[in-house]
Design an enzyme around this catalytic site. Sequence first.
Site, PDB file in Angstrom:
ATOM      1  N   TYR A 154      -2.123   5.378  -4.156  1.00  0.00           N
ATOM      2  CA  TYR A 154      -3.295   6.542  -3.813  1.00  0.00           C
ATOM      3  C   TYR A 154      -2.649   7.860  -4.309  1.00  0.00           C
ATOM      4  O   TYR A 154      -1.237   8.063  -4.023  1.00  0.00           O
ATOM      5  CB  TYR A 154      -3.496   6.491  -2.218  1.00  0.00           C
ATOM      6  N   HIS A 207     -13.140  -2.698  -1.561  1.00  0.00           N
ATOM      7  CA  HIS A 207     -12.402  -2.241  -0.462  1.00  0.00           C
ATOM      8  C   HIS A 207     -12.652  -2.926   0.803  1.00  0.00           C
ATOM      9  O   HIS A 207     -12.701  -2.612   2.010  1.00  0.00           O
ATOM     10  CB  HIS A 207     -12.466  -0.765  -0.238  1.00  0.00           C
ATOM     11  N   THR A 252      -6.087   2.454  -7.076  1.00  0.00           N
ATOM     12  CA  THR A 252      -7.245   2.294  -6.376  1.00  0.00           C
ATOM     13  C   THR A 252      -8.140   3.439  -6.562  1.00  0.00           C
ATOM     14  O   THR A 252      -7.850   4.410  -6.661  1.00  0.00           O
ATOM     15  CB  THR A 252      -6.998   2.005  -4.943  1.00  0.00           C
ATOM     16  N   SER A 310       0.637  -1.280   0.087  1.00  0.00           N
ATOM     17  CA  SER A 310      -0.047  -0.039   0.059  1.00  0.00           C
ATOM     18  C   SER A 310       0.717   1.257  -0.084  1.00  0.00           C
ATOM     19  O   SER A 310       2.073   1.178   0.508  1.00  0.00           O
ATOM     20  CB  SER A 310      -0.966   0.000   1.272  1.00  0.00           C
ATOM     21  N   LYS A 370      -8.238  -1.204  -9.097  1.00  0.00           N
ATOM     22  CA  LYS A 370      -8.681  -1.995  -7.984  1.00  0.00           C
ATOM     23  C   LYS A 370      -9.848  -1.067  -7.523  1.00  0.00           C
ATOM     24  O   LYS A 370     -10.034   0.205  -7.170  1.00  0.00           O
ATOM     25  CB  LYS A 370      -7.696  -2.041  -7.051  1.00  0.00           C
TER      26      LYS A 370
HETATM   27  C1  LIG Z   1      -6.637  -2.709   7.423  1.00  0.00           C
HETATM   28  C2  LIG Z   1      -7.035  -2.636   6.059  1.00  0.00           C
HETATM   29  C3  LIG Z   1      -6.458  -1.521   5.377  1.00  0.00           C
HETATM   30  C4  LIG Z   1      -6.391  -1.535   4.021  1.00  0.00           C
HETATM   31  N1  LIG Z   1      -5.767  -0.559   3.369  1.00  0.00           N
HETATM   32  C5  LIG Z   1      -5.684  -0.405   1.915  1.00  0.00           C
HETATM   33  C6  LIG Z   1      -4.937   0.256   1.297  1.00  0.00           C
HETATM   34  O1  LIG Z   1      -4.054   1.095   1.790  1.00  0.00           O
HETATM   35  N2  LIG Z   1      -5.217   0.411  -0.185  1.00  0.00           N
HETATM   36  C7  LIG Z   1      -5.879  -0.334  -0.969  1.00  0.00           C
HETATM   37  O2  LIG Z   1      -6.170  -0.240  -2.017  1.00  0.00           O
HETATM   38  N3  LIG Z   1      -6.846  -1.045  -0.270  1.00  0.00           N
HETATM   39  C8  LIG Z   1      -6.724  -1.417   1.302  1.00  0.00           C
HETATM   40  N4  LIG Z   1      -7.567  -2.250   1.972  1.00  0.00           N
HETATM   41  C9  LIG Z   1      -8.370  -2.864   1.156  1.00  0.00           C
HETATM   42  C10 LIG Z   1      -7.990  -4.253   0.492  1.00  0.00           C
HETATM   43  O3  LIG Z   1      -6.806  -4.018  -0.061  1.00  0.00           O
HETATM   44  C11 LIG Z   1      -8.722  -5.447   0.148  1.00  0.00           C
HETATM   45  O4  LIG Z   1      -9.615  -4.629  -0.908  1.00  0.00           O
HETATM   46  C12 LIG Z   1      -9.840  -5.916   1.170  1.00  0.00           C
HETATM   47  O5  LIG Z   1      -9.301  -5.971   2.265  1.00  0.00           O
HETATM   48  C13 LIG Z   1     -10.444  -7.147   0.792  1.00  0.00           C
HETATM   49  O6  LIG Z   1     -11.192  -7.783   1.390  1.00  0.00           O
HETATM   50  P1  LIG Z   1     -11.096  -8.861   2.613  1.00  0.00           P
HETATM   51  O7  LIG Z   1     -10.390  -7.938   3.684  1.00  0.00           O
HETATM   52  O8  LIG Z   1     -12.348  -9.379   3.211  1.00  0.00           O
HETATM   53  O9  LIG Z   1      -9.996  -9.849   2.001  1.00  0.00           O
HETATM   54  C14 LIG Z   1      -7.499  -2.238   3.187  1.00  0.00           C
HETATM   55  C15 LIG Z   1      -8.044  -3.343   3.899  1.00  0.00           C
HETATM   56  C16 LIG Z   1      -7.906  -3.403   5.119  1.00  0.00           C
HETATM   57  C17 LIG Z   1      -8.543  -4.671   6.057  1.00  0.00           C
END
Ligand SMILES: Cc1cc2nc3c(=O)[nH]c(=O)nc-3n(C[C@H](O)[C@H](O)[C@H](O)COP(=O)(O)O)c2cc1C
Length: 392
Positions: free
Chosen positions: A134, A282, A160, A111, A258
Amino acid sequence: MTSRTVRAINVADLRDLARRRLPRVVFDYVDGGADREVTLRENERAFEAVRFRPRGAVATAECDLSVTVLGRQWKVPFGLAPVGSSRLMYPRGECAAAAAAGAAGTLYTLSTLSGCALEDVRAASEGPLWYQLYLVGGRDAAVKAIARARRAGYTALVVTVDTAVAGLRERDVRNGAKALLARRFWTMLPHAAQLLGHPRWLADFLRDGGLMQFPNVVVGDNPMRYVDVEGALAQSSVAWSDLAWIREAWGSAPIVVKGVLTGEDALRAADAGANAVVVSNHGGRQLDEVSPTLQALPEIVAAAGDRLEVLLDGGVRRGSDAVKALCLGARAVLVGRAYAYGLGAAGGAGVTRAIEILRDGVVRTLRLLGCQGAGALDGSYVDAPAHWKRPA
Ligand SMILES: Cc1cc2nc3c(=O)[nH]c(=O)nc-3n(C[C@H](O)[C@H](O)[C@H](O)COP(=O)(O)O)c2cc1C
């Protein structure tokens, strides 16, 4: 690996271990979703709405789990999604997770909002790495990060598109996530007990230097401070037209969009020059009450045709979930919380355990389905609700 981590037989066990080790504010940051958390729950439930159609009496001694994504082979049909601020979960969290993914022969996505420098993460992993972008800190900061990621050897750039502003994660507000970041004594005080109640986590966190800044977001000459990120995120929305300068800065290597949930957006991504999309909401952390990703997948696969590779994330907690997504047309899936719980439970060892649990689940499911490998899965192995399949 600690004996408790080894004893975790599923992702829910890792979640329980993480809940015990982490202060509430950190656990809920990982575990929570936006608003009513409808999408958070439905992402997982959607997998329960799909039924398998197995083939009996098929010998499947040698199951091939590998998939090819954007020209690179992954040894398992799942990779690790970007999870910001992983250093909150464990010291050097991003490096630990990347190392575990690399050792398993699969993808780690870093990330923008990570606590470890992207070069350190590259050095920690022998596997494929993608960099998630981002536009926090503005275009100049993004161009600097893109150049660094390219030099370091990241093989795809993930843009994203579902984060025009941060979703309202009510658990974070209630737990005082912002107040704890303020680093002012009186503001922090009402919430500090959660941290003091987890002295081992706190000692690890302080030994790791605390999470003060984001080394991959360099504004002017300085990395962005942690406390400034929420405001910056609100001014960092990305438009399809931005894909043109992002492509120019990144060069000809693949771009992954994404956060796509409709066939129309998949076509926009293809028109803007993307090579792949991740069907994602997300993890239910942004706009609540959108479709669960598995339900949205067939429409996007139909729209993408052979213009885009299609991946999916959201709610994947078992190997059988990954198999269902592949049956419905995903080339591979990404997992977020499934490994973040492992990281929070036991660092890199916990991520390794999460990957093992998912991999064993994929193998068992393939063998019980009577299917030779991930590449041979198709819609004939599942029954999905009829209303999911909309023409493009
Ligand atoms: C704690 C956390 C932080 C996240 N941070 C980002 C991020 O910085 N950038 C991003 O594109 N998605 C982020 N996501 C989304 C994840 O990339 C992903 O889309 C999502 O976790 C998928 O669902 P799942 O947790 O049920 O597998 C984050 C998700 C979580 C749980």
